[in-house]
Scaffold this motif. Structure first.
Motif, PDB file in Angstrom:
ATOM      1  N   HIS A 203      36.327 119.257  65.563  1.00  0.00           N
ATOM      2  CA  HIS A 203      36.199 120.710  65.386  1.00  0.00           C
ATOM      3  C   HIS A 203      34.736 121.120  65.145  1.00  0.00           C
ATOM      4  O   HIS A 203      34.407 121.800  64.169  1.00  0.00           O
ATOM      5  N   VAL A 204      33.878 120.685  66.052  1.00  0.00           N
ATOM      6  CA  VAL A 204      32.451 120.953  65.905  1.00  0.00           C
ATOM      7  C   VAL A 204      32.118 122.396  66.266  1.00  0.00           C
ATOM      8  O   VAL A 204      32.544 122.904  67.312  1.00  0.00           O
ATOM      9  N   HIS A 205      31.354 123.048  65.388  1.00  0.00           N
ATOM     10  CA  HIS A 205      30.801 124.374  65.645  1.00  0.00           C
ATOM     11  C   HIS A 205      29.281 124.278  65.512  1.00  0.00           C
ATOM     12  O   HIS A 205      28.777 123.646  64.580  1.00  0.00           O
ATOM     13  N   PHE A 206      28.558 124.910  66.437  1.00  0.00           N
ATOM     14  CA  PHE A 206      27.102 124.838  66.351  1.00  0.00           C
ATOM     15  C   PHE A 206      26.460 125.998  67.094  1.00  0.00           C
ATOM     16  O   PHE A 206      26.951 126.473  68.119  1.00  0.00           O
TER      17      PHE A 206
ATOM     18  N   PHE B  64      34.794 122.224  69.108  1.00  0.00           N
ATOM     19  CA  PHE B  64      34.728 121.118  70.068  1.00  0.00           C
ATOM     20  C   PHE B  64      35.348 119.884  69.431  1.00  0.00           C
ATOM     21  O   PHE B  64      34.899 119.421  68.387  1.00  0.00           O
ATOM     22  N   SER B  65      36.368 119.310  70.069  1.00  0.00           N
ATOM     23  CA  SER B  65      37.019 118.102  69.538  1.00  0.00           C
ATOM     24  C   SER B  65      37.305 117.137  70.683  1.00  0.00           C
ATOM     25  O   SER B  65      37.788 117.546  71.743  1.00  0.00           O
ATOM     26  N   VAL B  66      36.999 115.858  70.449  1.00  0.00           N
ATOM     27  CA  VAL B  66      37.326 114.823  71.420  1.00  0.00           C
ATOM     28  C   VAL B  66      37.221 113.479  70.719  1.00  0.00           C
ATOM     29  O   VAL B  66      36.426 113.295  69.797  1.00  0.00           O
ATOM     30  N   ASP B  67      38.035 112.521  71.159  1.00  0.00           N
ATOM     31  CA  ASP B  67      38.037 111.183  70.574  1.00  0.00           C
ATOM     32  C   ASP B  67      37.679 110.197  71.678  1.00  0.00           C
ATOM     33  O   ASP B  67      38.391 110.063  72.682  1.00  0.00           O
ATOM     34  N   VAL B  68      36.539 109.496  71.495  1.00  0.00           N
ATOM     35  CA  VAL B  68      36.029 108.581  72.514  1.00  0.00           C
ATOM     36  C   VAL B  68      36.152 107.150  71.994  1.00  0.00           C
ATOM     37  O   VAL B  68      35.653 106.836  70.906  1.00  0.00           O
TER      38      VAL B  68
ATOM     39  N   LYS C 134      26.542 121.206  77.364  1.00  0.00           N
ATOM     40  CA  LYS C 134      26.654 119.756  77.597  1.00  0.00           C
ATOM     41  C   LYS C 134      25.538 118.990  76.889  1.00  0.00           C
ATOM     42  O   LYS C 134      25.791 118.062  76.119  1.00  0.00           O
ATOM     43  N   THR C 135      24.307 119.359  77.155  1.00  0.00           N
ATOM     44  CA  THR C 135      23.178 118.671  76.539  1.00  0.00           C
ATOM     45  C   THR C 135      23.142 118.906  75.038  1.00  0.00           C
ATOM     46  O   THR C 135      22.727 118.038  74.266  1.00  0.00           O
ATOM     47  N   THR C 136      23.571 120.062  74.619  1.00  0.00           N
ATOM     48  CA  THR C 136      23.607 120.370  73.184  1.00  0.00           C
ATOM     49  C   THR C 136      24.487 119.371  72.447  1.00  0.00           C
ATOM     50  O   THR C 136      24.154 118.943  71.328  1.00  0.00           O
ATOM     51  N   MET C 137      25.585 118.966  73.046  1.00  0.00           N
ATOM     52  CA  MET C 137      26.473 117.994  72.407  1.00  0.00           C
ATOM     53  C   MET C 137      25.758 116.662  72.187  1.00  0.00           C
ATOM     54  O   MET C 137      25.941 115.997  71.162  1.00  0.00           O
ATOM     55  N   ILE C 138      24.920 116.279  73.146  1.00  0.00           N
ATOM     56  CA  ILE C 138      24.176 115.030  73.011  1.00  0.00           C
ATOM     57  C   ILE C 138      23.150 115.138  71.881  1.00  0.00           C
ATOM     58  O   ILE C 138      22.956 114.203  71.099  1.00  0.00           O
ATOM     59  N   LYS C 139      22.500 116.284  71.780  1.00  0.00           N
ATOM     60  CA  LYS C 139      21.527 116.488  70.701  1.00  0.00           C
ATOM     61  C   LYS C 139      22.200 116.407  69.337  1.00  0.00           C
ATOM     62  O   LYS C 139      21.630 115.896  68.373  1.00  0.00           O
TER      63      LYS C 139
END
Length: 614
Positions: free
Chosen positions: A374-377, A389-393, A409-414
């Motif tokens: 449950h990511v918020h940014f 944003f939620s996902v299990d890898v 997309k790139t923000t998630m990597i940062k």
């Protein structure tokens, strides 16, 4: 990178932030003095030798005055029929004066040597601390400032501080000592003549106050606009091809001239105020000479003072006005010192990102499972761009992240690498919150290959070894082979020892990308991040890279950001992002079967390819 990266400056953005306020002169100088306390022993000896050299220099005119008196008395004696001049006594007086001046010169030489060492050590320490500070700064700082402005802090401001510090520190000591010493010697000769000479002080102080009041803001503006000009030059130079391609030369020149005019205006005014002091102070000093000579002649005629005392006193008056002039110059120099110091200390006092945490989690033995909960940014808290944003890898999975530009997309990597921290929710690695790791240790787990390649001036071997500094030549070659770049390197003059220039423009964009991939392979990370890694290469090279990547990603958790959807068909999970949210997820076949947003993206690319082929 093609994603939303947060607030950026425009192509011709100024280096300074409009809301910044200058600190006061006293506060900045207080910080500088406190900072230099590390060299207090050296500074103590600087003071001792500076005072010693000044004192010996001050005594000189008094001794020379005795020689003049002796010569005058000898001439009078000769005319009166006496024995004439005592050359032995005159020689003794002159040799004594010579010894004093030689000792003074030696003291000045030693204090100059010591002060140069202190100023250079100070600038060295400042540059070192700025360099270390840069590595502790949050990414947001560099996203909101131009490269030129940051470089200006390290180069221009530190240079200005060092040069002005070297000149002004000893000048303050020697000038102050000279004023006090000369005043004592003048009083010993004639209090009345001293009073006349001192009448020039109020005028001198008035001039100094006027210049200080009006020049400080211009010195501050000079340093500020110098940073702006540096920022613009750096931006335009690095983007010169783009400027030429869009015929923006005229606009760039006009924008540069506006900032350059401001720099010229502030620099002209600051230098004008600085330069006008010397002739004004000389004029005031000459008025003092006139008064002293007239009064001295009267007193000598009345036998109140000796003839040689007039000569000594005139020299003292010159020595008295000169340090006042020097202090006036130093006062202007200190404005420049304060302006440069302020900008340096502002940078050193900027908020840092937390580097260590209490009882950090060790990265040893971690497998590479990644969970977004449950990511918020948002780069600005009032403008959230990643929503729930939620996902299990799982370990070893290949995760593709696709979506239109600006989807996040790139923000998630940062966020995963903690270049930024989430506003809400959590990111976990093997069940541990990324905030529970030390940032440096956390980032050891990652290998990155970005769309924007970065290679430094040095050999190809050194650039590849950046991923593992202690790697052997054999390991470098193996990594290059895995990245399908070994054969290309062998064709270059010097092979792996060939030097890349500062922009690495002596190899092609695709070759640069292959070298950065070899660097990532050599690092052997737990988690691999590929951000548009094949966007800058041709189709044939892309196939080679994909083969190398398939080998590299085996057994590693991999995040692949790609606009070419054909390159991620074999991904274990494809996350489809839109406006900061995951709107679909699954493998390639599952997403096509849904006939949703991913299918639209994929089909649009396929249709474009078909149209181009036809």
């Amino acid at each position: 990178m093609s994603e939303n990266r947060g607030p950026r400056r425009g192509p011709m953005g100024h280096g300074r932030m409009g809301g910044e306020k200058a600190k006061d002169f006293k506060g900045t100088m207080g910080k500088l003095i406190k900072y230099m306390s590390a060299f207090k022993i050296q500074m103590l000896f600087v003071v001792i030798f500076a005072i010693g050299g000044t004192v010996f220099n001050i005594i000189g005119p008094k001794i020379l005055g005795k020689a003049t008196t002796e010569i005058f008395n000898g001439l009078v004696s000769k005319v009166s029929g006496g024995s004439g001049m005592d050359f032995e006594k005159i020689a003794t007086i002159l040799l004594t004066a010579l010894a004093l001046y030689v000792t003074s010169a030696l003291c000045s030489l030693v204090q100059g040597f010591l002060m140069t060492g202190v100023s250079q050590k100070t600038t060295y320490r400042l540059r070192k601390e700025i360099s270390q500070k840069i590595n502790r700064m949050p990414m947001n700082y560099f996203d909101t400032r131009t490269h030129g402005e940051v470089l200006s802090r390290v180069t221009n401001d530190v240079d200005t501080l060092g040069q002005s510090l070297n000149q002004s520190a000893t000048q303050i000591i020697t000038s102050t000592t000279t004023i006090i010493g000369v005043l004592v010697m003048m009083l010993s000769i004639s209090p009345l003549m001293t009073l006349v000479a001192l009448l020039i002080l109020p005028v001198s102080l008035g001039m100094i106050s006027f210049v200080m009041k009006h020049s400080q803001k211009y010195f501050k503006g000079q340093q500020e606009y110098l940073g702006n000009v540096n920022g613009q030059v750096e931006e335009v130079y690095s983007g010169h091809n783009i400027v030429k391609a869009f015929n923006k030369e005229k606009d760039v020149i006009e924008e540069f001239e506006k900032t350059n005019d401001k720099l010229y205006d502030s620099a002209w005014k600051s230098q004008f105020f600085s330069g006008m002091m010397m002739p004004i102070m000389q004029f005031v000093g000459n008025l003092g000479y006139v008064g002293v000579v007239i009064l001295g002649g009267v007193l000598a005629a009345k036998k109140t003072i000796e003839v040689g005392d007039i000569q000594s006193f005139i020299q003292y008056v010159r020595n008295f006005t000169q340090p006042i002039q020097q202090l006036a110059q130093v006062a202007n120099m200190l404005q420049s010192t304060a302006a440069a110091s302020e900008r340096v200390f502002e940078f050193l006092e900027e908020e840092e990102e937390d580097q260590t945490v209490p009882n950090p989690v060790s990265v040893e033995g971690l497998e590479g499972n990644v969970t977004f909960e449950h990511v918020h940014f948002g780069y600005n808290e009032d403008k959230i761009i990643i929503n729930d944003f939620s996902v299990d890898v799982k370990e070893g999975q290949k995760i593709a992240i696709v979506g239109p530009t600006g989807a996040g997309k790139t923000t998630m990597i940062k966020l995963l690498m903690r270049f930024y921290d989430v506003n809400g929710g959590a990111i976990l690695i093997d069940g541990h919150n990324v905030k529970d790791f030390n940032r440096s240790e956390l980032r050891q787990m990652f290998g990155m290959v970005l769309q924007d390649t970065w290679l430094f001036h040095g050999s190809i071997k050194d650039n590849i070894k950046y991923g593992k500094l202690d790697a052997t030549d054999e390991e470098v070659i193996e990594a290059a082979k895995a990245a399908r770049v070994h054969r290309f390197v062998q064709t270059l003059p010097g092979g792996y020892d060939m030097e890349l220039n500062e922009e690495a423009s002596n190899v092609s964009q695709g070759q640069k990308q292959l070298l950065t991939i070899a660097r990532a392979i050599l690092a052997d990370p737990k988690i691999l991040i590929l951000d548009e890694a094949t966007s800058s290469v041709d189709t044939r090279t892309e196939i080679q890279i994909q083969k190398a990547m398939d080998t590299l990603m085996k057994g590693r958790t991999s995040f692949v950001i790609a606009h070419r959807l054909s390159t991620i068909r074999d991904a274990d999970v494809i996350l489809v992002m839109k406006d900061g949210d995951i709107v679909e997820q699954g493998n390639h076949e599952e997403l096509l079967a849904k006939n949703g947003f991913y299918a639209d993206l994929y089909n649009s690319q396929f249709e474009n390819t078909t149209e181009q082929a036809s």
